[in-house]
Design an enzyme around this catalytic site. Sequence first.
Site, PDB file in Angstrom:
ATOM      1  N   PRO A  81      47.066  -8.554   3.203  1.00 32.74           N
ATOM      2  CA  PRO A  81      48.388  -8.378   2.598  1.00 32.74           C
ATOM      3  C   PRO A  81      48.715  -6.942   2.182  1.00 32.74           C
ATOM      4  CG  PRO A  81      46.894  -9.329   1.008  1.00 32.74           C
ATOM      5  CD  PRO A  81      46.134  -9.237   2.309  1.00 32.74           C
ATOM      6  N   CYS A  82      48.859  -6.076   3.166  1.00 41.02           N
ATOM      7  CA  CYS A  82      49.137  -4.667   2.891  1.00 41.02           C
ATOM      8  C   CYS A  82      50.496  -4.479   2.219  1.00 41.02           C
ATOM      9  CB  CYS A  82      49.023  -3.839   4.159  1.00 41.02           C
ATOM     10  SG  CYS A  82      50.048  -4.408   5.518  1.00 41.02           S
TER      11      CYS A  82
END
Length: 186
Positions: free
Chosen positions: A140-141
């Site tokens: 989940p950048c």
Amino acid sequence: MVNLRLKIRYSLLDTPWGEMFVAATERGFCYLSLRRVEIDDLLLSPLFRKKVDLERDDGGFAEFNGKLKDYLEGKKVFFSEPLDLRGATPFQRAVWERTGTIPYGEVRSYDWLAKRIGHPQAARAVGRSLALNPLPILIPCHRVVRKNGGLGGFSGGSGLKRRLLEVEGVQLRLKLDEVQLRQQQG
């Protein structure tokens, strides 16, 4: 004779946000595009520098597609699918693995992430590694932002990053330049 080609299964997923592309090896998920990509684009990716055998497998991703749809519709979903990060540098792997520990609905800064992986002066390098993340949402950048509260970069664009954060209920401060621009326009 041993087959040296990498077998990659892929599918185009129908989601509430449009068609998305997913690919996996026998080890796990290796690629997720938040927009439709053409196979030729995929093969140009550094991820697939090896010789590969691509096989379309729409049925094999049905469970994942359901989870992805739920997530994009705002349901709290935790992705625990195995990932195939072969080809990543040790630094990229450290960044991506630590990014995966950021809880749903929360954000951390590039600076925070750099410190947590033992490279406190490497916030920009962290950002570059996140730009190369082959598995957005699964890694989940979008949960990594500037320490001043600004969005920072995102390979899918700032609008998509903001939208993903909104799905998770995150409200960010607007960057000063965005506020000034709105004041000038209004």
